[in-house]
Write a protein that holds these residues in place. Structure first.
Motif, PDB file in Angstrom:
ATOM      1  N   GLU A 131      -5.779 -20.023 -89.096  1.00  0.00           N
ATOM      2  CA  GLU A 131      -4.559 -20.172 -89.908  1.00  0.00           C
ATOM      3  C   GLU A 131      -4.861 -20.935 -91.195  1.00  0.00           C
ATOM      4  OE1 GLU A 131      -0.273 -22.481 -89.740  1.00  0.00           O
ATOM      5  OE2 GLU A 131      -1.285 -22.049 -87.847  1.00  0.00           O
ATOM      6  N   VAL A 140      -3.496 -11.795 -96.901  1.00  0.00           N
ATOM      7  CA  VAL A 140      -2.231 -12.274 -96.339  1.00  0.00           C
ATOM      8  C   VAL A 140      -1.142 -12.135 -97.407  1.00  0.00           C
ATOM      9  CG1 VAL A 140      -1.007 -14.225 -95.312  1.00  0.00           C
ATOM     10  CG2 VAL A 140      -3.466 -13.962 -94.914  1.00  0.00           C
ATOM     11  N   ALA A 192     -13.505 -16.702 -97.140  1.00  0.00           N
ATOM     12  CA  ALA A 192     -12.138 -16.298 -96.772  1.00  0.00           C
ATOM     13  C   ALA A 192     -11.342 -15.800 -97.981  1.00  0.00           C
ATOM     14  CB  ALA A 192     -11.404 -17.462 -96.117  1.00  0.00           C
ATOM     15  N   GLN A 221      -6.560 -18.640 -93.626  1.00  0.00           N
ATOM     16  CA  GLN A 221      -5.591 -17.717 -94.214  1.00  0.00           C
ATOM     17  C   GLN A 221      -4.773 -18.393 -95.303  1.00  0.00           C
ATOM     18  OE1 GLN A 221      -3.580 -16.395 -90.551  1.00  0.00           O
ATOM     19  NE2 GLN A 221      -4.296 -14.335 -90.980  1.00  0.00           N
ATOM     20  N   GLN A 222      -4.311 -19.603 -95.035  1.00  0.00           N
ATOM     21  CA  GLN A 222      -3.496 -20.335 -96.017  1.00  0.00           C
ATOM     22  C   GLN A 222      -4.321 -20.665 -97.263  1.00  0.00           C
ATOM     23  OE1 GLN A 222      -0.325 -20.755 -95.954  1.00  0.00           O
ATOM     24  NE2 GLN A 222       0.085 -20.151 -93.841  1.00  0.00           N
ATOM     25  N   TYR A 272      -8.820 -10.760 -94.381  1.00  0.00           N
ATOM     26  CA  TYR A 272      -8.413 -12.039 -94.968  1.00  0.00           C
ATOM     27  C   TYR A 272      -7.182 -11.917 -95.879  1.00  0.00           C
ATOM     28  CZ  TYR A 272     -12.849 -13.948 -93.321  1.00  0.00           C
ATOM     29  OH  TYR A 272     -13.889 -14.361 -92.532  1.00  0.00           O
TER      30      TYR A 272
END
Length: 332
Positions: free
Chosen positions: A55, A291, A258, A58-59, A289
């Motif tokens: 997570e 999002v 990422a 991703q952020q 990756y």
């Protein structure tokens, strides 16, 4: 002793043996059950750590560095001494310009992996951002021991520390070997002419969007951040310098694993040089990756379509082109 008394004694002994066996068996069962519970707890902790860590990645990939840190703090509650965790803390605090925190976490990570090149590069960039050029130079010397292609960084830091003779020695040695990179020529000319500050100031005083390609390369050598790399890759793509684009983006996927944009640029370069299989692999990795970025996702499917077309697989090419079109139509 009578016969029946002997029988009674044997029966009593057998009873005690049975009772003992039953007690031991119960204790063994309790031990195994406790062990299973502990193992399950450990497995769950590992799963939770991986969930929060992913997570955080991703952020960070979409620029939500504060949210990434929140996820990393959940990881920290589970396992605080993980070197990858502390490295990620350092990266996110760096992006938020919280350099004291960034340095502290990178130093913790380096204790676990003292020779890690990427951690050393981030630590150097942290010192550079704080204008602590003396500390940055010491880190850069360690980097240079492992990375022979870091002469530009070393020259810049020698100049910033007013160690002109050291910078001059590197430049002259490289020229003698015939390996003086074109990006180092302005520094050589400045040093020989006595105006060493000009090349550094001209670059660092401009916004990265305003810098020329040569200036961007210099800035990126000095500051290995994603924002500079992104601008450099955009400019290389615009100038159709695909061999350089392939090289810089390939290194970028290692530094910023990422960041899907870097995978896209690498795939573009690979498609241009007809390395379609390699391009597809990069696109498949980078796609994971993405999002909440429909535009970027559509660009990925466009490149996948191009890769499949190059491999003469027109069915898959059409599927991916259609996916890209559908995403753009939905977005509009």
């Amino acid at each position: 002793m009578t016969k029946w008394i002997k029988h009674i004694i044997v029966l009593i002994m057998m009873s005690f043996s049975f009772i003992g066996f039953t007690q031991n068996d119960s204790l063994a069962q309790i031990f195994l059950e406790t062990k299973d519970v502990e193992e399950l707890k450990k497995e769950q902790s590992n799963l939770d750590f991986e969930k929060y860590f992913f997570e955080a990645l991703q952020q960070k990939a979409i620029g939500n560095f504060d949210q990434a840190i929140v996820a990393l703090e959940k990881c920290q509650d589970i396992r605080s001494d993980d070197k990858a965790l502390n490295f990620e803390f350092g990266k996110n605090y760096f992006e938020l310009a919280k350099y004291t925190e960034a340095e502290a976490f990178v130093q913790i990570a380096l204790k676990k992996d003292v020779n890690n090149l990427f951690m050393q590069i981030l630590l150097r960039d942290i010192y550079n951002r704080q204008n602590n050029f003396k500390a940055a130079l010491e880190v850069q010397k360690k980097i240079a021991e492992k990375n022979a292609n870091s002469e530009l960084d070393l020259v810049i830091l020698y100049i910033k520390n007013n160690q002109i003779e050291d910078a001059k020695k590197i430049l002259l040695d490289l020229e003698k070997k015939g390996t003086l990179d074109e990006n180092l020529l302005p520094f050589k000319e400045s040093i020989l002419s006595g105006s060493v500050s000009t090349p550094v100031n001209e670059t660092t005083d401009k916004n990265i969007e305003e810098q020329s390609l040569t200036e961007l390369k210099t800035t990126y050598q000095s500051e290995k951040s994603f924002r500079v790399l992104k601008q450099l890759l955009i400019r290389l793509n615009e100038k159709e310098k695909y061999l350089e684009l392939e090289k810089e983006s390939a290194t970028g996927t290692e530094l910023f694993p990422a960041q899907p944009f870097v995978y896209l640029m690498n795939a573009k370069a690979l498609n241009y040089t007809k390395k379609y299989d390699q391009a597809l692999l990069k696109l498949e990795v980078g796609l994971d990756y993405i999002v909440d970025d429909a535009v970027l996702e559509a660009d990925f499917y466009d490149q996948m379509g191009l890769s499949y077309k190059g491999l003469k697989n027109n069915v898959e090419a059409s599927k991916n082109y259609n996916k890209a079109t559908a995403i753009r139509q939905k977005k509009s």
